[in-house]
Design an enzyme around this catalytic site. Structure first.
Site, PDB file in Angstrom:
ATOM      1  N   CYS B 163       0.686  -1.203  -0.005  1.00 25.59           N
ATOM      2  CA  CYS B 163      -0.011  -0.091  -0.100  1.00 25.59           C
ATOM      3  C   CYS B 163       0.954   1.432   0.070  1.00 25.59           C
ATOM      4  CB  CYS B 163      -0.912   0.003   1.200  1.00 25.59           C
ATOM      5  SG  CYS B 163      -1.804  -1.477   1.338  1.00 25.59           S
ATOM      6  N   HIS B 295      -3.773   7.904   5.415  1.00 24.40           N
ATOM      7  CA  HIS B 295      -3.672   6.388   4.872  1.00 24.40           C
ATOM      8  C   HIS B 295      -5.155   6.253   4.842  1.00 24.40           C
ATOM      9  CE1 HIS B 295      -2.417   2.903   3.423  1.00 24.40           C
ATOM     10  NE2 HIS B 295      -2.418   2.098   4.349  1.00 24.40           N
ATOM     11  N   GLU B 306      -3.333   5.607  13.375  1.00 23.25           N
ATOM     12  CA  GLU B 306      -3.216   6.855  12.726  1.00 23.25           C
ATOM     13  C   GLU B 306      -3.492   8.195  13.366  1.00 23.25           C
ATOM     14  OE1 GLU B 306      -4.243   6.924   8.419  1.00 23.25           O
ATOM     15  OE2 GLU B 306      -2.811   8.373   8.003  1.00 23.25           O
ATOM     16  N   LYS B 327     -10.223   7.722   0.366  1.00 27.88           N
ATOM     17  CA  LYS B 327     -10.240   6.082   0.326  1.00 27.88           C
ATOM     18  C   LYS B 327     -11.968   5.880   0.231  1.00 27.88           C
ATOM     19  CE  LYS B 327      -5.985   4.030   1.353  1.00 27.88           C
ATOM     20  NZ  LYS B 327      -5.201   4.908   1.671  1.00 27.88           N
ATOM     21  N   HIS B 332      -9.376   1.735  -1.847  1.00 29.83           N
ATOM     22  CA  HIS B 332      -8.069   1.646  -1.525  1.00 29.83           C
ATOM     23  C   HIS B 332      -7.460   0.947  -2.841  1.00 29.83           C
ATOM     24  CE1 HIS B 332      -4.277   1.020   0.146  1.00 29.83           C
ATOM     25  NE2 HIS B 332      -4.512   0.568   1.395  1.00 29.83           N
ATOM     26  N   PHE B 391       1.345  -2.783   4.694  1.00 27.04           N
ATOM     27  CA  PHE B 391       1.474  -4.217   5.159  1.00 27.04           C
ATOM     28  C   PHE B 391       3.051  -4.490   5.006  1.00 27.04           C
ATOM     29  CE2 PHE B 391      -2.715  -6.625   4.694  1.00 27.04           C
ATOM     30  CZ  PHE B 391      -3.200  -5.938   6.017  1.00 27.04           C
TER      31      PHE B 391
END
Lengths: 85, 410
Positions: B163, B295, B306, B327, B332, B391
């Protein structure tokens, strides 16, 4: 092997415990199974019983699948197995 | 060593679920459009997760010849379309030359090609596949085709960090232009992972929502995937000024960090270190930033972590920050996420319009920032930050700064 014994075996395998050390009152925490371990266990249960478990790690309480204790997991899987039959 | 050159954006292009170019995308962001809907892909009925943000009304034959399509996986097509728009806007020569490069992010590469051909050999039992399977599916196919199309003969490569791929790619582009290795780099990312195999793999992780992406909302229950690409022209300021190019904004800074902790669980400390280092790299203080494109995946854990990280970095200023996750509108885009989301930062610093977090209902005490709920806002934004936390525990942050004639002498 009945549902309960099979689930206990799966959780014991995930927790690296002997199956005799797993009781119905154990929780994921007491077994030392973290969120990744839980997702893997659910996959193993789905494969073992050919059921689909509606589990979302973001909202465990809303999944309709109670993972509070070994007992609640056994009950939830038993219900899914009965539905499938 | 000569001082680092300043770097500006002189062109931008995109194709994503919100639009087929930058103006359409920014208009959709301003309107708070949600492009998430039922997934229209093969075998969707065998999926548990049946929603996504697909590029709508897309006809590949309107963009590419039959011969090109035998070589272009969907993720390559998206990259070529976005790059073409960016180069056209920048007004650069058709042949970019030896001082130009291409650095693109992708996570899945030619996943659609892989999916189709695995079906052919495993499911249909065929013993033969098309001769161009390898050049279609390779992760660098998009970057290579963009370099071929535009004659970019300098540094060309692909960055794959899940990501964070696009932000890592754009960070590298900034570094190479700053250092003088290149004058112009086409950078961003592309992703086309909405295939049966792609969704099936994500489904297994149990982090996907079945009903929508609601970042920072108390009712959020996971992420929703999107697809598409965005490509920017990162150009040395001296090079852009010398040719009289229109400057859209300055690329002020970048930084990356690794959690070195867990393969999927995000770390507050890793996010904090990346944001702090990006501010330092940009020569900015926390109070200089007015907007953060989060994010904001819509998972329980990311949004909570976050929020805490933003509070740790920005201190008291966090309560004056606008923090949105786009998003909720475009899904995403995984390896293209940072690139499409940088468009929201560009809109903030250039146009003074801050994109909202749509689908927002109930506040979550663990996500108590101004998330610009549901409606875009007008505000002067001198600097904007874009976060990507992947990730693997890999974090990359970009910082854009508003460009004015005065900024040239800053």
């Amino acid at each position: 092997m009945d549902v309960q014994a099979k689930i206990m075996a799966i959780l014991a395998d995930q927790a690296l415990l002997d199956v005799s050390d797993v009781t119905l009152d154990d929780t994921l925490e007491t077994l030392g199974i973290d969120s990744m371990g839980l997702v893997e266990s659910i996959f193993a249960i789905e494969e073992a019983f050919d059921v689909t478990i509606p589990f979302n790690a973001n909202a465990p309480a809303d999944s309709g699948f109670d993972v509070a204790t070994v007992r609640s997991i056994v009950q939830a899987v038993s219900a899914l197995v009965r539905e499938r039959a | 060593m000569s001082p680092a050159r300043r770097v500006v954006v002189t062109g931008a292009g995109t194709i994503n679920p919100l639009g087929h170019d930058v103006p359409a995308t920014l208009a959709a962001m301003q309107a708070g459009t949600c492009a998430i809907g039922p997934l229209d892909i093969r075998d969707a009925d065998r999926l548990q997760i049946r929603i996504g943000a697909q590029v709508q009304d897309y006809d590949e034959t309107a963009h590419f010849t039959k011969a090109e399509l035998t070589l272009h996986d969907r993720f390559t097509q998206f990259a070529l379309i976005a790059a073409g728009q960016a180069v056209a806007q920048a007004g650069l020569d058709a042949h970019l030359g030896d001082r130009a490069g291409v650095i693109l992010g992708t996570s899945g590469g030619g996943l659609g090609t892989l999916d189709d051909n695995f079906r052919a050999v495993y499911e249909a039992g065929r013993d033969r596949v098309h001769p161009f399977v390898v050049p279609r599916l390779m992760a660098n196919a998009a970057a290579s085709h963009v370099s071929i199309r535009h004659g970019a003969r300098g540094p060309v490569f692909t960055v794959s960090t899940a990501c964070a791929s696009s932000n890592h790619a754009m960070g590298q582009a900034l570094a190479l232009v700053r250092s003088g290795t290149a004058d112009v780099i086409l950078t961003g990312g592309s992703e086309a992972m909405l295939t049966f195999g792609g969704i099936k793999a994500w489904e297994g992780l149990r982090v996907m929502s079945r009903d929508g992406c609601r970042p920072f909302c108390a009712s959020r229950n996971g992420m929703v995937q999107g697809e598409g690409a965005a490509v920017f022209v990162f150009e040395a300021l001296d090079h852009a000024l010398a040719r009289g190019a229109d400057i859209l904004c300055e690329v002020a800074g970048t930084a990356m960090s690794s959690d070195a902790a867990d393969i999927v669980t995000p770390s507050q400390d890793g996010a904090v270190r990346a944001m702090r280092a990006a501010l330092a790299d940009a020569g900015l203080t926390p109070a200089d930033v007015a907007y953060v494109n989060a994010h904001g995946t819509g998972t329980t854990l990311n949004d909570r972590t976050e929020t805490a990280a933003i509070r740790a970095v920005f201190g008291a200023h966090a309560d004056r920050l606008m923090v949105s996750s786009t998003k909720a509108m475009h899904g995403h885009l995984i390896g293209a996420a940072g690139a499409v989301e940088l468009l929201a930062c560009l809109m903030a610093v250039r146009d003074g319009i801050v994109a909202p977090t749509v689908g927002y209902g109930q506040p979550d005490p663990d996500c108590d920032l101004d998330v610009v709920p549901n409606a875009a806002r007008s505000a002067r934004v001198d600097a904007a930050m874009s976060n990507a936390f992947a990730f693997g525990g890999l974090n990359a942050v970009m910082v854009l700064r508003r460009w004015t004639a005065l900024a040239q002498h800053a």
